[in-house]
Design an enzyme around this catalytic site. Structure first.
Site, PDB file in Angstrom:
ATOM      1  N   SER A 159       0.839  -1.199   0.000  1.00  0.00           N
ATOM      2  CA  SER A 159       0.000   0.000   0.000  1.00  0.00           C
ATOM      3  C   SER A 159       0.883   1.262   0.000  1.00  0.00           C
ATOM      4  O   SER A 159       1.743   1.417  -0.868  1.00  0.00           O
ATOM      5  CB  SER A 159      -0.957  -0.053   1.189  1.00  0.00           C
ATOM      6  OG  SER A 159      -2.012   0.861   1.048  1.00  0.00           O
ATOM      7  N   ASP A 219      -9.000  -6.358  -4.223  1.00  0.00           N
ATOM      8  CA  ASP A 219      -8.699  -5.156  -3.435  1.00  0.00           C
ATOM      9  C   ASP A 219      -9.796  -4.113  -3.646  1.00  0.00           C
ATOM     10  O   ASP A 219     -10.075  -3.701  -4.767  1.00  0.00           O
ATOM     11  CB  ASP A 219      -7.341  -4.598  -3.871  1.00  0.00           C
ATOM     12  CG  ASP A 219      -6.791  -3.552  -2.924  1.00  0.00           C
ATOM     13  OD1 ASP A 219      -7.575  -2.950  -2.166  1.00  0.00           O
ATOM     14  OD2 ASP A 219      -5.561  -3.331  -2.950  1.00  0.00           O
ATOM     15  N   HIS A 231      -7.207  -6.195   0.129  1.00  0.00           N
ATOM     16  CA  HIS A 231      -6.113  -5.244   0.290  1.00  0.00           C
ATOM     17  C   HIS A 231      -5.070  -5.711   1.296  1.00  0.00           C
ATOM     18  O   HIS A 231      -3.968  -5.176   1.331  1.00  0.00           O
ATOM     19  CB  HIS A 231      -6.667  -3.873   0.723  1.00  0.00           C
ATOM     20  CG  HIS A 231      -5.632  -2.792   0.729  1.00  0.00           C
ATOM     21  ND1 HIS A 231      -5.004  -2.357  -0.420  1.00  0.00           N
ATOM     22  CD2 HIS A 231      -5.086  -2.068   1.743  1.00  0.00           C
ATOM     23  CE1 HIS A 231      -4.135  -1.404  -0.124  1.00  0.00           C
ATOM     24  NE2 HIS A 231      -4.159  -1.220   1.181  1.00  0.00           N
TER      25      HIS A 231
END
Length: 264
Positions: free
Chosen positions: A85, A214, A242
């Site tokens: 991320s 995600d 995610h």
């Protein structure tokens, strides 16, 4: 791919915004059981790092634990960097400063900058492409001053369960809600920085791991980033949200073992 006889590597795990090294708790022992040395770091004001977000004014300060770690690595050694991320920008900064110490950089449903635009470009694009209603109960709040602006970011329970951890167990959702700390995207600081260089960031081999389920960084944006910044290889995790290190830890482990075997 047979990964049972590969040489040992040093894998460095870098978490995303509001998370901490705790989020790798399922993946780290799997990689270690495969014979690798694994370091999971807390960025500044994250996990159990003692600093407060109010005292972390720049992205470099936020990344300091990783940069100090990279400084400590001998010149003749290389590591595998894994960024998740927002952690994609953390490892990109390390790639810029220490390209000779990195065998491969792995971006797991992560932000992936380029060498044409400033490092805030992918963040700007992400925010621009995310409708306000998609943020659910996540909060972006100004905590800086006019002279020294900073925006904090925190994830509410609905954003955690519906966008980040939707394929994870209720126990892991509860753990995340208990351990996450407010963070920042540091857009104000990153918008003033020059692009990463071809000689630094651009010289390190890059692999992108797409997580197809995600809901936080959608597949369409992940693929746009890959088109925007050339990578050496793209791999996919079909049933990962995610947080693949939590929802599909064995699949992510196998993916990373294949990458390590090929590039390190």
């Amino acid at each position: 791919m047979d990964v049972s006889k590969q040489k040992s590597a040093h894998i460095v795990l870098v978490h995303g915004a509001c998370q901490g090294s705790w989020c790798w708790y399922k993946l780290k022992p799997r990689l270690e059981a495969a014979g690798h040395y694994v370091t999971a770091l807390d960025m500044s004001a994250s996990g159990i790092n003692p600093r407060r977000l109010d005292d972390v004014r720049t992205f470099a300060e936020y990344t300091r634990p990783l940069l100090e770690f990279m400084d400590s690595i001998p010149q003749n050694e290389k590591v595998v960097l894994v960024g998740h991320s927002l952690g994609g920008l953390n490892i990109s900064l390390a790639m810029e400063k220490h390209p000779e110490k990195i065998s491969v950089a792995v971006f797991v449903c992560a932000l992936l900058p380029d060498t044409k635009h400033g490092p805030s470009y992918v963040l700007d694009q992400y925010v621009e492409r995310t409708p306000p209603e998609e943020w659910l109960d996540a909060k972006l709040l100004p905590i800086g001053t006019l002279e020294d602006p900073l925006t904090s970011m925190s994830f509410g329970p609905k954003y955690v369960s519906d966008k980040l951890y939707q394929l994870c167990s209720p126990q892991d959702v509860a753990l995340a809600n208990a351990l996450m700390r407010p963070s920042s995207l540091f857009i104000e600081d990153l918008s003033n920085k020059s692009p990463f260089s071809d000689e630094g960031f651009g010289s390190v081999r890059r692999v992108y791991v797409v997580c197809t389920q995600d809901m936080a960084i959608p597949v369409s944006f992940q693929r746009w980033q890959i088109e925007n910044c050339e990578v050496d290889e793209v791999k996919e995790l079909e049933n990962a949200d995610h947080m693949p290190m939590i929802s599909t830890p064995q699949e992510l482990c196998q993916c990373l073992l294949e990458i390590v075997k090929k590039y390190s």
